[in-house]
Motif scaffolding. Structure first.
Motif, PDB file in Angstrom:
ATOM      1  N   LYS A 154      40.075  40.633  63.874  1.00 29.64           N
ATOM      2  CA  LYS A 154      41.489  40.924  64.147  1.00 29.64           C
ATOM      3  C   LYS A 154      42.419  39.992  63.384  1.00 29.64           C
ATOM      4  CE  LYS A 154      43.108  43.307  66.904  1.00 29.64           C
ATOM      5  NZ  LYS A 154      43.754  44.628  66.662  1.00 29.64           N
ATOM      6  N   VAL A 159      40.355  46.604  61.532  1.00 32.47           N
ATOM      7  CA  VAL A 159      40.343  47.477  62.708  1.00 32.47           C
ATOM      8  C   VAL A 159      38.987  47.346  63.395  1.00 32.47           C
ATOM      9  CG1 VAL A 159      40.512  49.854  63.542  1.00 32.47           C
ATOM     10  CG2 VAL A 159      41.948  49.087  61.631  1.00 32.47           C
ATOM     11  N   ASP A 184      40.086  47.379  69.287  1.00 31.45           N
ATOM     12  CA  ASP A 184      41.068  48.445  69.087  1.00 31.45           C
ATOM     13  C   ASP A 184      40.579  49.771  69.665  1.00 31.45           C
ATOM     14  OD1 ASP A 184      42.981  46.887  67.626  1.00 31.45           O
ATOM     15  OD2 ASP A 184      41.667  47.001  65.869  1.00 31.45           O
ATOM     16  N   GLY A 215      42.629  48.803  73.026  1.00 23.82           N
ATOM     17  CA  GLY A 215      43.698  49.671  72.545  1.00 23.82           C
ATOM     18  C   GLY A 215      43.528  51.107  72.989  1.00 23.82           C
TER      19      GLY A 215
END
Length: 309
Positions: A154, A159, A184, A215
């Motif tokens: 990160k 990603v 993510d 995420g």
């Protein structure tokens, strides 16, 4: 899209069809026996490569003939295996899978070298240069190691995505919690969401993962398709109707299709449609590497095939 698939690499030996194991030293004839690369990293790498991503694999395998075969199969698929470390004191992970006539796949599994992978084995420079990191089986290497790897990714704009290997009954939230703020896209199956979160309801479990920092959660549900959960809400994505031969590698194929879609800038729901298409194509044959398809072929299948909706 340059993906580093890190974590679990397995050599699968698949036998089909198997209705029962012969008694004593009895024998039975079968239609097919195959060996394929597999695992939450290795199997995902296979389909990502088919869909046009540049793929590098990282993990731990043995310095044995099983490991040699695994490397050969990955190389044949166009995957860079230069970051697989070879252990001299531990065997390569392998599974024997007697595939039932309906496609179910009980497993006889050897953990092998996968659990020995650690921070000293990580190709940090290659990780920083990748666009995507897919970490398969973080619970096997320990949550602190997984968190360190994911946080580094990160920090370098990579990603991140994670899939689990252990069945939900063996999971706990403590095994993954510290790594979740750096994920993510979380790509478990329904059993794993319920088992690792300790919740009885799938949506509640997915929202617990979001609250911990993930995420997007894209949950596979077998023939019921997938459920994509984010801060914007929850959206079901149906599975496609196919004649299932073998479900081995379908979850990994879904992960690959989903991640390829994300890499192409698609929404999570549209990416999950590509994931479901990849899983359906793999399910129609034996092993994680089944199917002679590419991105255009998978998209064409998704646009024309009947779904369970």
């Amino acid at each position: 899209m340059k993906v580093l698939t890190m974590g679990v690499h397995v050599l699968d030996v698949l036998v089909r069809p198997v209705e029962e194991i012969p008694e004593g030293q009895g024998a039975t004839l079968v239609e097919d026996i195959r060996m394929t690369a597999a695992g939450t990293a290795g199997g995902t790498a296979l389909t990502l490569a088919k869909l046009g991503a540049e793929v590098l694999s990282a993990g731990a395998i043995g310095s044995d003939p099983t490991g040699d075969m695994l490397v050969q199969l990955l190389n044949r698929a166009g995957i860079d295996t230069g970051f697989l470390v070879r252990r001299t004191d531990t065997a390569t992970s392998a599974s024997v899978l007697p595939i039932r006539p309906n496609g179910d796949r009980p497993s006889l599994h050897l953990l092998g070298a996968n659990i020995t992978y650690g921070v000293d084995d990580v190709p940090w420079d290659a990780l920083a240069e990748a666009t995507h990191l897919h970490l398969g089986g973080p619970e096997l290497i320990g949550v602190d190691t997984a968190a360190r790897i994911l946080s580094y990714a990160k920090e370098h704009g990579v990603v991140t995505s994670v899939d689990l290997l252990a069945p939900g009954v063996l999971g706990s939230f403590e095994q993954i919690e510290a790594a979740l703020p750096y994920v993510d896209h979380f790509l478990p199956n329904e059993d794993q969401v319920l088992g690792f979160t300790g919740e009885d309801d799938l949506l509640t479990g997915a929202r617990k993962l979001l609250a911990a920092g993930v995420g997007v959660v894209a949950v596979t549900r077998g023939g019921d398709g997938a459920l994509v959960v984010s801060a914007d809400g929850a959206e079901p994505v149906p599975a496609f109707v196919v004649d299932v031969v073998d479900t081995t590698g379908c979850g990994d194929a879904f992960s690959a299709g989903y991640l390829r879609g994300i890499g192409l800038g698609r929404t999570p729901s549209d990416a999950a449609v590509l994931g479901s298409a990849a899983a359906a194509l793999v399910a129609q044959g034996l092993g994680s590497d089944h199917g002679d398809f590419d991105l255009a072929g998978a998209d064409a299948f998704a646009s024309s095939a009947k779904s369970h909706a």
